[in-house]
Write a protein that holds these residues in place. Structure first.
Motif, PDB file in Angstrom:
ATOM      1  N   SER A   1       0.516  -1.742   0.048  1.00 30.61           N
ATOM      2  CA  SER A   1       0.097   0.236  -0.331  1.00 30.61           C
ATOM      3  C   SER A   1       0.575   1.733  -0.243  1.00 30.61           C
ATOM      4  O   SER A   1       0.133   2.168  -0.831  1.00 30.61           O
ATOM      5  CB  SER A   1      -0.725   0.118   1.321  1.00 30.61           C
ATOM      6  N   VAL A   2       1.910   1.113   0.909  1.00 28.82           N
ATOM      7  CA  VAL A   2       2.941   2.691   0.632  1.00 28.82           C
ATOM      8  C   VAL A   2       3.452   3.172  -0.571  1.00 28.82           C
ATOM      9  O   VAL A   2       3.367   4.211  -0.910  1.00 28.82           O
ATOM     10  CB  VAL A   2       3.849   2.451   1.905  1.00 28.82           C
ATOM     11  N   ASN A   3       3.602   1.461  -0.832  1.00 25.68           N
ATOM     12  CA  ASN A   3       4.155   1.890  -2.500  1.00 25.68           C
ATOM     13  C   ASN A   3       3.466   2.322  -3.080  1.00 25.68           C
ATOM     14  O   ASN A   3       3.855   2.959  -4.365  1.00 25.68           O
ATOM     15  CB  ASN A   3       5.150   0.412  -3.140  1.00 25.68           C
ATOM     16  N   MET A   4       2.414   1.836  -3.181  1.00 21.75           N
ATOM     17  CA  MET A   4       1.257   2.010  -4.363  1.00 21.75           C
ATOM     18  C   MET A   4       1.096   3.692  -4.182  1.00 21.75           C
ATOM     19  O   MET A   4       0.412   4.415  -4.919  1.00 21.75           O
ATOM     20  CB  MET A   4       0.066   1.165  -4.175  1.00 21.75           C
ATOM     21  N   LEU A   5       1.222   4.505  -3.158  1.00 17.87           N
ATOM     22  CA  LEU A   5       0.287   5.247  -2.786  1.00 17.87           C
ATOM     23  C   LEU A   5       0.590   6.517  -3.310  1.00 17.87           C
ATOM     24  O   LEU A   5      -0.028   7.037  -4.374  1.00 17.87           O
ATOM     25  CB  LEU A   5       0.964   6.037  -0.885  1.00 17.87           C
ATOM     26  N   GLY A   6       2.568   6.897  -3.218  1.00 15.36           N
ATOM     27  CA  GLY A   6       3.104   7.516  -4.598  1.00 15.36           C
ATOM     28  C   GLY A   6       2.485   6.884  -6.364  1.00 15.36           C
ATOM     29  O   GLY A   6       2.256   8.941  -6.000  1.00 15.36           O
ATOM     30  N   LYS A   7       2.551   6.322  -6.496  1.00 16.48           N
ATOM     31  CA  LYS A   7       2.266   5.817  -7.457  1.00 16.48           C
ATOM     32  C   LYS A   7       0.518   5.830  -7.871  1.00 16.48           C
ATOM     33  O   LYS A   7       0.611   7.218  -8.872  1.00 16.48           O
ATOM     34  CB  LYS A   7       2.623   4.751  -7.975  1.00 16.48           C
ATOM     35  N   LEU A   8      -0.023   6.206  -7.123  1.00 13.81           N
ATOM     36  CA  LEU A   8      -1.590   6.968  -7.008  1.00 13.81           C
ATOM     37  C   LEU A   8      -1.642   8.143  -6.731  1.00 13.81           C
ATOM     38  O   LEU A   8      -2.188   8.906  -7.977  1.00 13.81           O
ATOM     39  CB  LEU A   8      -2.154   5.994  -6.149  1.00 13.81           C
ATOM     40  N   ALA A   9      -1.164   8.894  -5.771  1.00 10.81           N
ATOM     41  CA  ALA A   9      -0.678  10.100  -5.928  1.00 10.81           C
ATOM     42  C   ALA A   9      -0.069  11.157  -7.448  1.00 10.81           C
ATOM     43  O   ALA A   9      -1.195  11.759  -7.378  1.00 10.81           O
ATOM     44  CB  ALA A   9       0.032  10.881  -4.608  1.00 10.81           C
ATOM     45  N   THR A  10       0.518  10.477  -8.036  1.00 10.22           N
ATOM     46  CA  THR A  10       1.117  11.041  -9.348  1.00 10.22           C
ATOM     47  C   THR A  10       0.004  11.319  -9.714  1.00 10.22           C
ATOM     48  O   THR A  10      -0.594  11.924 -11.048  1.00 10.22           O
ATOM     49  CB  THR A  10       2.169  10.264  -9.474  1.00 10.22           C
ATOM     50  N   MET A  11      -0.587   9.428  -9.927  1.00  7.55           N
ATOM     51  CA  MET A  11      -1.324   9.334 -11.315  1.00  7.55           C
ATOM     52  C   MET A  11      -3.208  10.323 -11.006  1.00  7.55           C
ATOM     53  O   MET A  11      -3.482  10.802 -11.807  1.00  7.55           O
ATOM     54  CB  MET A  11      -2.356   7.784 -11.305  1.00  7.55           C
ATOM     55  N   PHE A  12      -2.867  10.509  -9.855  1.00  3.26           N
ATOM     56  CA  PHE A  12      -4.570  11.317  -9.748  1.00  3.26           C
ATOM     57  C   PHE A  12      -3.981  12.654  -9.782  1.00  3.26           C
ATOM     58  O   PHE A  12      -5.338  13.763 -10.162  1.00  3.26           O
ATOM     59  CB  PHE A  12      -5.242  10.635  -8.348  1.00  3.26           C
ATOM     60  N   ALA A  13      -2.894  12.987  -9.493  1.00  2.00           N
ATOM     61  CA  ALA A  13      -2.659  14.587  -9.040  1.00  2.00           C
ATOM     62  C   ALA A  13      -2.204  14.905 -10.849  1.00  2.00           C
ATOM     63  O   ALA A  13      -2.945  16.266 -11.013  1.00  2.00           O
ATOM     64  CB  ALA A  13      -1.454  14.276  -8.985  1.00  2.00           C
ATOM     65  N   TYR A  14      -2.048  13.946 -11.664  1.00  4.23           N
ATOM     66  CA  TYR A  14      -1.687  14.374 -13.137  1.00  4.23           C
ATOM     67  C   TYR A  14      -3.558  14.374 -13.721  1.00  4.23           C
ATOM     68  O   TYR A  14      -3.790  15.397 -14.472  1.00  4.23           O
ATOM     69  CB  TYR A  14      -0.694  13.476 -13.317  1.00  4.23           C
ATOM     70  N   ASP A  15      -4.110  13.306 -13.582  1.00  5.25           N
ATOM     71  CA  ASP A  15      -5.710  13.438 -13.629  1.00  5.25           C
ATOM     72  C   ASP A  15      -6.178  14.974 -13.207  1.00  5.25           C
ATOM     73  O   ASP A  15      -6.870  15.566 -14.369  1.00  5.25           O
ATOM     74  CB  ASP A  15      -6.403  12.854 -12.855  1.00  5.25           C
ATOM     75  N   LEU A  16      -6.309  15.438 -12.011  1.00  6.29           N
ATOM     76  CA  LEU A  16      -6.904  16.717 -11.802  1.00  6.29           C
ATOM     77  C   LEU A  16      -5.664  17.715 -12.161  1.00  6.29           C
ATOM     78  O   LEU A  16      -6.434  18.665 -12.030  1.00  6.29           O
ATOM     79  CB  LEU A  16      -7.243  16.683 -10.296  1.00  6.29           C
ATOM     80  N   LYS A  17      -5.206  17.750 -12.708  1.00  7.27           N
ATOM     81  CA  LYS A  17      -4.007  18.795 -13.342  1.00  7.27           C
ATOM     82  C   LYS A  17      -4.820  20.046 -13.594  1.00  7.27           C
ATOM     83  O   LYS A  17      -4.534  21.336 -13.759  1.00  7.27           O
ATOM     84  CB  LYS A  17      -2.995  18.562 -13.841  1.00  7.27           C
TER      85      LYS A  17
END
Length: 121
Positions: A44-60
């Motif tokens: 989960s911790v490993n995936m957290l950074g990947k998900l945060a980056t992906m969703f941040a770019y989605d809402l950019k």
């Protein structure tokens, strides 16, 4: 007399070893469950950074402002972890991952703009 101490110590060691094996077999399911939970948390911790980056770019490019975007990204991360039946990281960890993702995104955008200006200039 020496043989008695040697025999007695061998018996004590055998009993202690047998008890160790008995205790491990009795608690094996608990040990395995905790190990699996730890593995899931690490994932989960490993995936957290990947998900945060992906969703941040989605809402950019969304019309929402900073705080609203951050809440939306945090909500999407929590929903994703809940849907995957993974342990949800703490709010502080999610917030930190979002901040890191946004900083990396802004840094990448500024480098891209400076490269474009250098080519055009």
């Amino acid at each position: 007399m020496d043989n008695i101490f040697i025999d007695l110590s061998a018996i004590v060691i055998a009993i202690a070893f047998s008890y160790g094996i008995f205790w491990y077999k009795k608690h094996k399911t608990e040990i395995d469950k905790k190990r699996d939970e730890g593995d899931a948390l690490a994932f989960s911790v490993n995936m957290l950074g990947k998900l945060a980056t992906m969703f941040a770019y989605d809402l950019k490019d969304s019309s929402e402002k900073g705080v609203a975007k951050k809440k939306e990204v945090a909500n999407k991360i929590k929903v994703t972890f809940a849907d995957a039946k993974l342990p949800v990281p703490s709010d502080a960890a999610i917030s930190g991952a979002i901040e890191k993702a946004v900083t990396a995104m802004k840094l990448a955008d500024s480098e891209e703009k400076s490269d474009t200006n250098a080519k055009n200039g």
